[in-house]
Design a protein around this motif. Sequence first.
Motif, mmCIF file in Angstrom:
data_model
loop_
_atom_site.group_PDB
_atom_site.id
_atom_site.type_symbol
_atom_site.label_atom_id
_atom_site.label_comp_id
_atom_site.label_asym_id
_atom_site.label_seq_id
_atom_site.Cartn_x
_atom_site.Cartn_y
_atom_site.Cartn_z
ATOM 1 N N UNK A 217 0.854 -1.184 0.000
ATOM 2 C CA UNK A 217 0.000 0.000 0.000
ATOM 3 C C UNK A 217 0.889 1.233 0.000
ATOM 4 N N UNK A 218 0.419 2.308 -0.629
ATOM 5 C CA UNK A 218 1.165 3.562 -0.613
ATOM 6 C C UNK A 218 0.476 4.536 0.336
ATOM 7 N N UNK A 219 1.241 5.466 0.873
ATOM 8 C CA UNK A 219 0.694 6.441 1.794
ATOM 9 C C UNK A 219 0.178 7.673 1.079
ATOM 10 N N UNK A 220 -0.423 8.585 1.844
ATOM 11 C CA UNK A 220 -0.773 8.450 3.256
ATOM 12 C C UNK A 220 -1.851 7.386 3.471
ATOM 13 N N UNK A 221 -2.101 7.061 4.738
ATOM 14 C CA UNK A 221 -3.046 5.997 5.077
ATOM 15 C C UNK A 221 -4.382 6.216 4.387
ATOM 16 N N UNK A 222 -4.897 5.163 3.778
ATOM 17 C CA UNK A 222 -6.100 5.258 2.961
ATOM 18 C C UNK A 222 -7.224 4.438 3.572
ATOM 19 N N UNK A 223 -8.293 5.126 3.960
ATOM 20 C CA UNK A 223 -9.506 4.471 4.423
ATOM 21 C C UNK A 223 -10.605 4.792 3.424
ATOM 22 N N UNK A 224 -11.044 3.779 2.667
ATOM 23 C CA UNK A 224 -11.990 3.995 1.583
ATOM 24 C C UNK A 224 -13.284 4.662 2.051
ATOM 25 N N UNK A 225 -13.720 4.385 3.288
ATOM 26 C CA UNK A 225 -14.971 4.940 3.788
ATOM 27 C C UNK A 225 -14.826 6.399 4.200
ATOM 28 N N UNK A 226 -13.655 6.751 4.755
ATOM 29 C CA UNK A 226 -13.461 8.116 5.249
ATOM 30 C C UNK A 226 -12.846 9.030 4.205
ATOM 31 N N UNK A 227 -11.870 8.537 3.454
ATOM 32 C CA UNK A 227 -11.190 9.352 2.454
ATOM 33 C C UNK A 227 -11.929 9.246 1.116
ATOM 34 N N UNK A 228 -13.088 9.904 1.031
ATOM 35 C CA UNK A 228 -13.955 9.743 -0.135
ATOM 36 C C UNK A 228 -13.350 10.328 -1.404
ATOM 37 N N UNK A 229 -12.461 11.296 -1.258
ATOM 38 C CA UNK A 229 -11.889 11.942 -2.437
ATOM 39 C C UNK A 229 -10.473 11.451 -2.724
ATOM 40 N N UNK A 230 -10.016 10.468 -1.949
ATOM 41 C CA UNK A 230 -8.742 9.798 -2.220
ATOM 42 C C UNK A 230 -9.030 8.656 -3.189
ATOM 43 N N UNK A 231 -8.016 8.187 -3.903
ATOM 44 C CA UNK A 231 -8.198 7.101 -4.866
ATOM 45 C C UNK A 231 -7.021 6.131 -4.790
ATOM 46 N N UNK A 232 -7.238 4.924 -5.312
ATOM 47 C CA UNK A 232 -6.160 3.988 -5.610
ATOM 48 C C UNK A 232 -6.472 3.436 -6.988
ATOM 49 N N UNK A 233 -5.582 3.720 -7.949
ATOM 50 C CA UNK A 233 -5.817 3.367 -9.342
ATOM 51 C C UNK A 233 -4.700 2.491 -9.878
ATOM 52 N N UNK A 234 -5.061 1.626 -10.809
ATOM 53 C CA UNK A 234 -4.053 0.900 -11.584
ATOM 54 C C UNK A 234 -3.658 1.777 -12.766
ATOM 55 N N UNK A 235 -2.374 2.075 -12.862
ATOM 56 C CA UNK A 235 -1.865 2.942 -13.916
ATOM 57 C C UNK A 235 -0.968 2.133 -14.851
ATOM 58 N N UNK A 236 -1.168 2.304 -16.145
ATOM 59 C CA UNK A 236 -0.311 1.620 -17.115
ATOM 60 C C UNK A 236 -0.336 2.391 -18.422
ATOM 61 N N UNK A 237 0.756 2.289 -19.162
ATOM 62 C CA UNK A 237 0.833 2.894 -20.491
ATOM 63 C C UNK A 237 0.931 1.767 -21.505
ATOM 64 N N UNK A 238 -0.128 1.621 -22.312
ATOM 65 C CA UNK A 238 -0.181 0.602 -23.360
ATOM 66 C C UNK A 238 0.038 1.285 -24.701
ATOM 67 N N UNK A 239 1.278 1.358 -25.137
ATOM 68 C CA UNK A 239 1.557 2.052 -26.384
ATOM 69 C C UNK A 239 1.237 3.525 -26.250
ATOM 70 N N UNK A 240 0.260 3.995 -27.018
ATOM 71 C CA UNK A 240 -0.132 5.401 -26.958
ATOM 72 C C UNK A 240 -1.308 5.628 -26.027
ATOM 73 N N UNK A 241 -1.864 4.546 -25.458
ATOM 74 C CA UNK A 241 -3.026 4.660 -24.584
ATOM 75 C C UNK A 241 -2.636 4.396 -23.144
ATOM 76 N N UNK A 242 -3.362 5.017 -22.235
ATOM 77 C CA UNK A 242 -3.118 4.799 -20.821
ATOM 78 C C UNK A 242 -4.319 4.114 -20.185
ATOM 79 N N UNK A 243 -4.047 3.334 -19.153
ATOM 80 C CA UNK A 243 -5.081 2.641 -18.404
ATOM 81 C C UNK A 243 -5.176 3.304 -17.036
ATOM 82 N N UNK A 244 -6.421 3.569 -16.580
ATOM 83 C CA UNK A 244 -6.581 4.249 -15.297
ATOM 84 C C UNK A 244 -7.853 3.788 -14.573
ATOM 85 N N UNK A 245 -8.039 2.496 -14.368
ATOM 86 C CA UNK A 245 -9.231 2.060 -13.624
ATOM 87 C C UNK A 245 -8.978 2.056 -12.120
ATOM 88 N N UNK A 246 -10.048 1.998 -11.356
ATOM 89 C CA UNK A 246 -9.907 1.874 -9.911
ATOM 90 C C UNK A 246 -9.350 0.492 -9.592
#
Length: 611
Positions: A217-246
């Motif tokens: 896990x990366x910081x700061x501490x992430x609580x999905x219920x309390x930190x409503x505007x914080x995110x954790x995303x999978x990031x990847x660059x596929x050629x010219x396209x980027x992936x950004x899902x939760x």
Amino acid sequence: MDMDKNTILAIVLSGIVLLGWLFIDAKYIMPKQQAARAKQEAELAQEQAEKEQKAQELSSLISAEQDVPASDSEDSLGDISQDIPVQEYVIQTDKIRVVFTNRGGDIVSYKLLGHLDKDTGEGVEMVDNVSSSNRAFSLAFGDSSAPIVNDVFNVKQIDDYTIGFYRDFYRKDDNGVQQKFRLGKLYSFKKDDYAFKMSITVNSGDGLSYVLRTSPQIGPHFNRKQNRYEVRQYLALNGSKRVKPMMADKYYNKPYSWAGVGGKYFTILVKPDSTQKMSTTVRTSIAKENGYENAQVFLTRNAITESSVTDDYYIYVGPRSESELIKYNSSSKNAWGLINVRFNQALNTSGFFSVIEVALKWAMEMIYRVVHNWGISIIILTIILKIVLFPLNKTTALGSVKMQKLQPQIKALQEKYKNNQQKLQEETAKLYKQSGYNPAAGCLPMILQMLVLFALYNVFNNYFEFRGASFIKGWIDDLSVGDKIFTWEKQIPFLSGFTMNTLRLLPFIYTGSQLLNGLITQYGNAGMAGQSQAQMKFMMYGMPLMFFFMFYNVPSGLLLYWTVSNILQIGQQMLINKMVKKSKEESENVKVLDRNSLKFQNKKGHKKSTR
């Protein structure tokens, strides 16, 4: 000017609907979601157990070297030792402080020295929730379900910024004969760079594959219920396209240039030096450990085909900010000489609106260079935008006046051609042309304003420079979170969950400005009637009250923009109301003149006829 009964009824109904929805959500929807989540977790646990069983079968074929003569184990790193004690090692640069363990040669702490975590008072911890079975940048033989290498390694610290870990292992071939191979991990850092280089060496490991994982896990501490505007995303660059899902428990199967985990303000990105060696399958995980939901990525190296290989990975661990990430596009701006890596594609932009976002950020940064306060920069930028967009607002308002004038004629056409839609469209278009009214002219300003609004929302909600930036001490100390005038510890049903035990002032100012803006807008549109008027009242009075509940905990930078925008809009609306009133008066004067002229002509014609 008092609100009528319909307006009050609309507000009351809005409140009832909102409270009813909260009750239904708590009573019926949430339990169903929790049951579905529990079922999914049970299925995932069963699937994980099956994978672990297979992984145990694989791991039983590989064991750490126990008794190696010194003459058989010499290489550039040094000699293999027996009975190695478990120890920790520290490397610190101008930007980071990293703690290693020789168990697995992994990282157990990675703090960003220049970025404070308010909860701990120390640098943001990018290697969080480590355990004996899950550490940062650990390796596992086989697939992502296999256990991490947990043996104690030999260590050689080459210099202040370079450290190596190495150990011999046995594996059984198809005939059950033990074959020895060596595994080495070399970490190299630079004094003033967030990226480091990780080199993994496997000698005599033909046929082996391994999995490299990011931090649990990366910081700061992430609580999905309390930190409503914080995110954790999978990031990847596929050629010219980027992936950004939760983040989720999922497998992706596409080639990638780099992949990693992104939070709202910080990220870990892993770039293999040779992507051809990597499997296209990437696993993402949000498995719960120690009561903490992880956010982790697993990268698989294809089976080794050579007798000895060294795989290099460039790993960025730092702020998710454009000023840092864009450095890896130019070899002269980063310490590793990397070029066109495009880490800046990991920024949390809104894609289609990214061009507008870049322009808005540039403008705000130019303002900040002068005023040295991000809150004041937001206010000045809002003023500039309101001035620039005012002609569009005026065009829309005056267009509405023209539309009101044409309503009687449009209704007459609708009645006359109610059974012939094609003729109705032709006659309506002819009427618009004769009157000089263009329906598209009213839509275009609204579309442009919506584009700017969406772009601004993403900028103010994710802009890295707002993190920890103070506007007014003691009230808005951090533009990336909600403002604060009072906090309490006692849990109050409903209220604590909604307010997070914090009393905020800015949401009240925002709601008041929105209500006043709606009142003045309604006054300017007093000529409208019927269903559209009732809808407008709901939008102007009911929606702000709903937004109060929805936006109570939004970042104060975003709410500051909305509030200042509302206050400026009040002034603009008053000016537009005057223009609209003047336009109506001129129209009425024209009608009176036309009637008087017609009467005069009639009288004159009558006199001539009597002679």
